[in-house]
Design a protein around this motif. Structure first.
Motif, PDB file in Angstrom:
ATOM      1  N   ASN A 330      -1.172 134.559 -22.646  1.00  0.00           N
ATOM      2  CA  ASN A 330       0.214 135.031 -22.570  1.00  0.00           C
ATOM      3  C   ASN A 330       0.612 135.521 -21.184  1.00  0.00           C
ATOM      4  O   ASN A 330       1.552 136.275 -21.030  1.00  0.00           O
ATOM      5  CB  ASN A 330       0.431 136.146 -23.591  1.00  0.00           C
ATOM      6  CG  ASN A 330       0.128 135.652 -24.997  1.00  0.00           C
ATOM      7  OD1 ASN A 330       0.514 134.534 -25.350  1.00  0.00           O
ATOM      8  ND2 ASN A 330      -0.600 136.442 -25.768  1.00  0.00           N
ATOM      9  N   HIS A 331      -0.135 135.103 -20.183  1.00  0.00           N
ATOM     10  CA  HIS A 331       0.156 135.623 -18.849  1.00  0.00           C
ATOM     11  C   HIS A 331       0.593 134.556 -17.859  1.00  0.00           C
ATOM     12  O   HIS A 331       0.739 134.827 -16.680  1.00  0.00           O
ATOM     13  CB  HIS A 331      -1.047 136.381 -18.298  1.00  0.00           C
ATOM     14  CG  HIS A 331      -1.370 137.612 -19.066  1.00  0.00           C
ATOM     15  ND1 HIS A 331      -0.655 138.778 -18.947  1.00  0.00           N
ATOM     16  CD2 HIS A 331      -2.313 137.850 -20.016  1.00  0.00           C
ATOM     17  CE1 HIS A 331      -1.161 139.689 -19.766  1.00  0.00           C
ATOM     18  NE2 HIS A 331      -2.161 139.151 -20.429  1.00  0.00           N
ATOM     19  N   ASN A 332       0.750 133.328 -18.346  1.00  0.00           N
ATOM     20  CA  ASN A 332       1.299 132.298 -17.491  1.00  0.00           C
ATOM     21  C   ASN A 332       0.486 132.116 -16.204  1.00  0.00           C
ATOM     22  O   ASN A 332       1.010 132.230 -15.100  1.00  0.00           O
ATOM     23  CB  ASN A 332       2.760 132.678 -17.161  1.00  0.00           C
ATOM     24  CG  ASN A 332       3.509 131.500 -16.574  1.00  0.00           C
ATOM     25  OD1 ASN A 332       3.090 130.353 -16.763  1.00  0.00           O
ATOM     26  ND2 ASN A 332       4.586 131.780 -15.866  1.00  0.00           N
ATOM     27  N   ILE A 333      -0.797 131.863 -16.395  1.00  0.00           N
ATOM     28  CA  ILE A 333      -1.670 131.645 -15.239  1.00  0.00           C
ATOM     29  C   ILE A 333      -2.299 130.258 -15.344  1.00  0.00           C
ATOM     30  O   ILE A 333      -2.802 129.878 -16.400  1.00  0.00           O
ATOM     31  CB  ILE A 333      -2.761 132.741 -15.177  1.00  0.00           C
ATOM     32  CG1 ILE A 333      -2.113 134.080 -14.798  1.00  0.00           C
ATOM     33  CG2 ILE A 333      -3.857 132.389 -14.184  1.00  0.00           C
ATOM     34  CD1 ILE A 333      -3.063 135.259 -14.781  1.00  0.00           C
ATOM     35  N   GLU A 334      -2.223 129.487 -14.257  1.00  0.00           N
ATOM     36  CA  GLU A 334      -2.754 128.118 -14.229  1.00  0.00           C
ATOM     37  C   GLU A 334      -4.253 128.125 -13.952  1.00  0.00           C
ATOM     38  O   GLU A 334      -4.680 128.536 -12.879  1.00  0.00           O
ATOM     39  CB  GLU A 334      -2.136 127.341 -13.070  1.00  0.00           C
ATOM     40  CG  GLU A 334      -0.838 126.607 -13.274  1.00  0.00           C
ATOM     41  CD  GLU A 334      -0.868 125.414 -14.201  1.00  0.00           C
ATOM     42  OE1 GLU A 334      -1.788 124.572 -14.073  1.00  0.00           O
ATOM     43  OE2 GLU A 334       0.042 125.321 -15.025  1.00  0.00           O
ATOM     44  N   ILE A 335      -5.036 127.648 -14.902  1.00  0.00           N
ATOM     45  CA  ILE A 335      -6.490 127.615 -14.712  1.00  0.00           C
ATOM     46  C   ILE A 335      -6.990 126.181 -14.812  1.00  0.00           C
ATOM     47  O   ILE A 335      -6.516 125.425 -15.664  1.00  0.00           O
ATOM     48  CB  ILE A 335      -7.206 128.453 -15.785  1.00  0.00           C
ATOM     49  CG1 ILE A 335      -6.540 129.826 -15.888  1.00  0.00           C
ATOM     50  CG2 ILE A 335      -8.678 128.598 -15.469  1.00  0.00           C
ATOM     51  CD1 ILE A 335      -7.091 130.669 -17.014  1.00  0.00           C
ATOM     52  N   GLU A 336      -7.903 125.800 -13.951  1.00  0.00           N
ATOM     53  CA  GLU A 336      -8.502 124.471 -14.048  1.00  0.00           C
ATOM     54  C   GLU A 336     -10.018 124.583 -14.039  1.00  0.00           C
ATOM     55  O   GLU A 336     -10.588 125.522 -13.475  1.00  0.00           O
ATOM     56  CB  GLU A 336      -8.078 123.579 -12.873  1.00  0.00           C
ATOM     57  CG  GLU A 336      -6.625 123.155 -12.875  1.00  0.00           C
ATOM     58  CD  GLU A 336      -6.308 122.063 -13.901  1.00  0.00           C
ATOM     59  OE1 GLU A 336      -7.245 121.603 -14.601  1.00  0.00           O
ATOM     60  OE2 GLU A 336      -5.128 121.695 -13.991  1.00  0.00           O
ATOM     61  N   LEU A 337     -10.647 123.568 -14.648  1.00  0.00           N
ATOM     62  CA  LEU A 337     -12.097 123.477 -14.620  1.00  0.00           C
ATOM     63  C   LEU A 337     -12.473 122.326 -13.697  1.00  0.00           C
ATOM     64  O   LEU A 337     -12.024 121.190 -13.913  1.00  0.00           O
ATOM     65  CB  LEU A 337     -12.623 123.220 -16.037  1.00  0.00           C
ATOM     66  CG  LEU A 337     -14.125 123.032 -16.195  1.00  0.00           C
ATOM     67  CD1 LEU A 337     -14.880 124.305 -15.857  1.00  0.00           C
ATOM     68  CD2 LEU A 337     -14.458 122.600 -17.617  1.00  0.00           C
ATOM     69  N   LEU A 338     -13.251 122.611 -12.687  1.00  0.00           N
ATOM     70  CA  LEU A 338     -13.706 121.533 -11.811  1.00  0.00           C
ATOM     71  C   LEU A 338     -15.149 121.238 -12.185  1.00  0.00           C
ATOM     72  O   LEU A 338     -16.079 121.854 -11.672  1.00  0.00           O
ATOM     73  CB  LEU A 338     -13.616 121.956 -10.347  1.00  0.00           C
ATOM     74  CG  LEU A 338     -13.856 120.831  -9.352  1.00  0.00           C
ATOM     75  CD1 LEU A 338     -12.672 119.886  -9.322  1.00  0.00           C
ATOM     76  CD2 LEU A 338     -14.118 121.373  -7.966  1.00  0.00           C
ATOM     77  N   SER A 339     -15.319 120.297 -13.107  1.00  0.00           N
ATOM     78  CA  SER A 339     -16.674 120.049 -13.568  1.00  0.00           C
ATOM     79  C   SER A 339     -17.166 118.737 -12.996  1.00  0.00           C
ATOM     80  O   SER A 339     -16.389 117.891 -12.567  1.00  0.00           O
ATOM     81  CB  SER A 339     -16.725 120.023 -15.093  1.00  0.00           C
ATOM     82  OG  SER A 339     -16.677 118.704 -15.562  1.00  0.00           O
TER      83      SER A 339
END
Ligand code: ADP
Ligand code: MG
Length: 679
Positions: A330-339
């Motif tokens: 609910n915090h509108n943060i863009e997260i990505e996984l670099l696997s």
């Protein structure tokens, strides 16, 4: 003779072509210096000579003897050819045996005298089996203490020791990195003696003198580097971030513990200070480090900066990614996984979003360190389970930004003495409280005779809806063996639990396979997970309440503690069974520590006491990262000395010449590939 500098590539040595260069490269050996620092892993004492008449069964000795008859060969089976050579030293005759070695047939001539070194047997005949041999008067491998080196395919002991021998003479007298006043104050031998005797000791005493000196140098240079790093960091500016993590903390499904709150505050103060944070958060498994890290991420991101979060394995990275996504839902943060398993196009996309700043948080393994990973404005670099990364790696990640804050998290509760060495450049926060509702994990150390009872108990747990981990018997380090043994073991277990879905997990599975298995286990589709110790770190399945560890006697206490931390993550009572194949009293006593202790820090101290730190970090990592000779336990006294010398050195309290200072600093600067430089 020309004197070669230490930086000379080993290709300059005669007989070192592309193949051997490759092989040496796999051991990290490229230059003369690397070779000299490739210290023996062990030694074999081949100095004992005996007469043939004195030989006793099973002893390993040298004899000096003359060939009395040509080599005899016999084909005893299709693939078994035995060569035997009769020799004498005047006190008796001895038969020397080799198997399937055609090269030897024409090698020995009647009347020649050799030194033979090997294991003696007296029955059925007086024999020495596959002895090492050298012509008398030309001995390199016999009649002395012989170094044994870590090897790789394409290298042999004698080749490596030959190369070291040559380098020692090609380099001539080396300049000593340790100033003479330090050497005389601390009774340390000089470098040329030390190198000669660490590789080719003339006796045990000489070896010990050499080892002590080199260990001293290792500890001293490392400590000087870390101390000066800490000093420098104290004045290194970094973005000052003031947003309060309160809105984030309010949104968590739980209330942070007192310890979590304290550490969250310490970190918030660092982030706001305008000086780069360099902090280690130490907390037992399950103490809730992720939420603490997430709070730092929240402050960083809401202040307009990016965060990189590095984990040691793909599984852990994926898990962090998932929990962060949940926490920040609910915090509108863009997260990505670099696997490592991203497709090329997907990877390009992630990299682009990182570069543009659209992605605010990236989670990954050491893949984050690749050259093509660029950030828009990296503000915080977090590494989890730090002891698997070296000092260099933690710097490389933070260097992807300008003046980045650094947060290091360790789930291995580290004894203070060790933390001081390994993390001398960091401030330390400790989370010494577990979230409420956690129960003590009932731990039992038992022998093989309990197996059926264990299975019965496991069946009961399964029938009440719980799940279980079984840590597979240890196998030697081999991909094929590991795969086979986990599969075989799971099949065996399946017979005892015919209707239970069982999954397997081991280090050699592809990341996607691992993830599939883990998520099936998490969802409860798999009820038993048979795994190697890859599940050691971080995996979180609250419904798993039972763990059986096979061959428990072969793990370090800290590692057992880490493994055990996979259960007891929910509110149900959990159990950990340490099954030991050894009835040795010491093994049982050691395991009993686990029964009594649930405090990771206490276990770590105990582990350190019992085994020495080489094993403290697991069997794969021999010794401490960055140390080739120094052992934290064996060299505790030395460590006290070097700590004082390092301080005195940095405060200019040791009277040495500019020239000596330059030489020592050069050595220190190469220690971290010049990431740390002092002058
Ligand atoms: P670790 O320190 O081993 O990394 P985690 O951060 O994975 O521990 O936390 C372990 C579990 O405890 C997670 O499921 C997490 O949601 C939960 N947890 C963390 N902090 C608290 C807390 N204060 N109260 C209750 N549960 C918590
Ligand atoms: Mg964790």
């Amino acid at each position: 003779m020309t004197i070669h500098p230490l930086e000379t590539p080993i290709t300059q040595l005669p007989g070192i072509g592309p193949k051997r260069t490759d092989a040496f490269g796999r051991l990290g050996i490229f230059t003369f210096k690397d070779l000299l620092e490739h210290y023996p892993r062990a030694y074999e004492d081949r100095t004992t000579f005996k007469k043939i008449i004195e030989l006793s069964h099973d002893e390993t000795v040298c004899i000096k003897a003359t060939v009395v008859a040509p080599m005899q060969t016999n084909l005893i089976r299709k693939n078994m050819r035995i060569s035997s050579l009769r020799v004498s030293d005047g006190t008796g005759f001895l038969e020397l045996i080799w198997f399937n070695n055609r090269f030897l047939d024409a090698r020995f001539k009647k009347g020649e005298t050799y030194v033979f070194y090997g294991k003696v047997r007296l029955t059925p005949k007086k024999q020495m089996v596959t002895p090492i041999f050298e012509l008398l008067d030309n001995q390199k491998q016999t009649g002395r203490i012989v170094p044994l080196y870590s090897l790789t395919e394409g290298l042999t002991e004698s080749l490596v020791s030959d190369c070291v021998q040559q380098v020692l003479s090609l380099c001539g007298q080396l300049e000593d990195p340790l100033p003479s006043i330090i050497r005389s104050n601390h009774r340390l031998c000089e470098i040329n003696y030390a190198l000669a005797n660490i590789h080719f000791p003339t006796g045990k005493k000489e070896y010990e003198i050499a080892r002590r000196r080199l260990a001293f140098e290792e500890l001293l240079t490392f400590q000087i580097a870390l101390f000066s790093l800490k000093k420098r960091q104290a004045s290194c500016s970094a973005p000052s971030m003031h947003t309060s993590p309160e809105p984030f903390l309010q949104s968590l499904p739980f209330t942070p513990t007192g310890a979590q709150n304290r550490v969250i505050k310490e970190i918030a103060a660092d982030l706001a200070s305008g000086i780069a944070m360099n902090r280690l958060v130490c907390g037992d498994v399950g103490s809730g480090k992720t939420a603490v890290a997430a709070s730092a991420i929240y402050t960083t991101v809401t202040s307009g900066y990016q965060t990189a979060f590095m984990a040691p394995t793909e599984i852990l990275a994926a898990q962090h990614y998932e929990s962060l996504q949940k926490m920040f839902r609910n915090h509108n943060i863009e997260i990505e996984l670099l696997s490592g398993s991203l497709s090329a196009s997907r990877r390009r996309e992630v990299l682009e979003k990182l570069r543009s700043g659209k992605t605010q948080v990236v989670v990954g393994t050491h893949a984050l360190l690749s050259d093509d990973v660029h950030f828009h404005c990296l503000g915080l670099a977090i590494t989890d389970e730090q002891h698997r990364f070296g000092v260099n790696q933690r710097r490389t990640l933070s260097e992807k930004g300008e003046n980045t804050h650094v947060l290091v998290m360790s789930a291995t509760p580290i004894p203070r003495t060790l933390a001081f060495i390994l993390y001398g450049d960091l401030d330390v926060s400790i989370i010494d409280e577990l979230p409420p509702g956690r129960q003590k994990i009932d731990t039992f150390a038992v022998g093989e005779n309990y197996r059926q009872r264990i299975y019965d108990f496991l069946a009961k747990e399964l029938s009440s809806g719980r799940q279980a981990y079984i840590v597979c018997p240890l196998v030697e380090e081999s991909e094929v063996l590991e795969l086979e043994s986990v599969t075989e073991y799971a099949q065996k277990i399946q017979k005892s639990f015919p209707d239970t879905p069982i999954g397997i997990l081991h280090g050699k599975m592809k990341p996607a396979e691992k993830e599939a298995v883990m998520s099936a286990f998490k969802q409860g589709d798999l009820r038993i997970l048979v795994a190697t110790s890859v599940i050691e770190v971080g995996v979180d399945v609250p419904n798993a309440t039972f763990m059986l560890i096979e061959n428990a006697e072969r793990y370090g206490l800290s590692q057992l503690h880490q493994l055990r931390g996979r259960v007891g993550r929910g509110t149900e009572k959990s159990y950990c069974i340490l099954l030991s194949q050894s009835n040795h009293e010491t093994a049982v006593n050691r395991l009993n520590v686990m029964k009594k202790q649930s405090d990771g820090f206490a276990i770590a101290e105990e582990d350190l006491k019992q085994r020495g730190p080489g094993e403290f970090f697991g069997t794969k990592q021999h010794g401490l990262p960055g140390f080739k000779l120094a052992g934290m336990f064996t060299d505790m006294e030395l460590l006290k000395e070097t700590t004082q010398v390092a301080r005195d050195y940095l405060e200019n309290r040791i009277p040495i010449t500019e020239e000596e200072k330059k030489t020592l600093n050069k050595k220190i600067n190469t220690l971290f590939n010049n990431h740390v430089t002092i002058s």
